[in-house]
Design a protein around this motif. Structure first.
Motif, mmCIF file in Angstrom:
data_model
loop_
_atom_site.group_PDB
_atom_site.id
_atom_site.type_symbol
_atom_site.label_atom_id
_atom_site.label_comp_id
_atom_site.label_asym_id
_atom_site.label_seq_id
_atom_site.Cartn_x
_atom_site.Cartn_y
_atom_site.Cartn_z
ATOM 1 N N MET A 1 0.827 -1.183 0.000
ATOM 2 C CA MET A 1 0.000 0.000 0.000
ATOM 3 C C MET A 1 0.876 1.254 0.000
ATOM 4 S SD MET A 1 -3.108 -1.305 2.525
ATOM 5 C CE MET A 1 -3.378 0.296 3.137
ATOM 6 N N LEU A 2 1.965 1.224 0.751
ATOM 7 C CA LEU A 2 2.873 2.359 0.781
ATOM 8 C C LEU A 2 3.451 2.608 -0.606
ATOM 9 C CD1 LEU A 2 4.595 4.478 2.296
ATOM 10 C CD2 LEU A 2 6.229 2.655 2.735
ATOM 11 N N ARG A 3 3.861 1.535 -1.252
ATOM 12 C CA ARG A 3 4.446 1.658 -2.578
ATOM 13 C C ARG A 3 3.424 2.213 -3.572
ATOM 14 N NH1 ARG A 3 7.514 -3.436 -4.307
ATOM 15 N NH2 ARG A 3 8.896 -2.584 -2.778
ATOM 16 N N ALA A 4 2.193 1.731 -3.523
ATOM 17 C CA ALA A 4 1.151 2.206 -4.438
ATOM 18 C C ALA A 4 0.858 3.679 -4.196
ATOM 19 C CB ALA A 4 -0.108 1.374 -4.276
ATOM 20 N N ASP A 5 0.770 4.076 -2.942
ATOM 21 C CA ASP A 5 0.498 5.471 -2.620
ATOM 22 C C ASP A 5 1.645 6.361 -3.090
ATOM 23 O OD1 ASP A 5 -1.198 7.457 -1.410
ATOM 24 O OD2 ASP A 5 0.321 7.621 0.168
ATOM 25 N N TYR A 6 2.858 5.892 -2.929
ATOM 26 C CA TYR A 6 4.015 6.676 -3.358
ATOM 27 C C TYR A 6 4.002 6.848 -4.872
ATOM 28 C CZ TYR A 6 8.762 8.438 -3.559
ATOM 29 O OH TYR A 6 9.862 9.224 -3.774
ATOM 30 N N TYR A 7 3.676 5.774 -5.594
ATOM 31 C CA TYR A 7 3.615 5.857 -7.055
ATOM 32 C C TYR A 7 2.579 6.877 -7.512
ATOM 33 C CZ TYR A 7 6.591 1.825 -8.034
ATOM 34 O OH TYR A 7 7.634 0.964 -8.146
ATOM 35 N N GLU A 8 1.454 6.956 -6.824
ATOM 36 C CA GLU A 8 0.405 7.889 -7.209
ATOM 37 C C GLU A 8 0.816 9.338 -6.991
ATOM 38 O OE1 GLU A 8 -3.164 6.864 -5.176
ATOM 39 O OE2 GLU A 8 -3.316 4.910 -6.148
ATOM 40 N N ARG A 9 1.635 9.589 -5.999
ATOM 41 C CA ARG A 9 1.982 10.962 -5.639
ATOM 42 C C ARG A 9 3.254 11.471 -6.302
ATOM 43 N NH1 ARG A 9 -0.469 12.392 -0.265
ATOM 44 N NH2 ARG A 9 -1.910 10.705 0.141
#
Length: 61
Positions: A1-9
């Motif tokens: 989830m951290l990785r996905a959120d980072y990719y989005e931002r």
């Protein structure tokens, strides 16, 4: 989830194969993944042991 959120931002990769996450995150993400995997395995083992015990307790010997 951290990785996905980072990719989005973050900015999108410039080319195919370009990593969006800095390499400094790799050791932390790896350790986090290992802890989560260990917890999943432990829960699965406990549930399996409980299921076998429940199944054996219903047998007449």
């Amino acid at each position: 989830m951290l990785r996905a959120d980072y990719y989005e931002r973050t900015e999108k990769p410039r080319y195919l194969g370009d990593t969006a996450l800095p390499l400094e995150f790799d050791p932390y993400l790896y350790r986090l993944e290992q802890k989560e995997r260990a917890l999943r395995l432990m829960r699965a083992r406990e549930q399996g042991t409980r299921a076998v015990a429940d199944a054996l307790s219903g047998l007449e010997i």
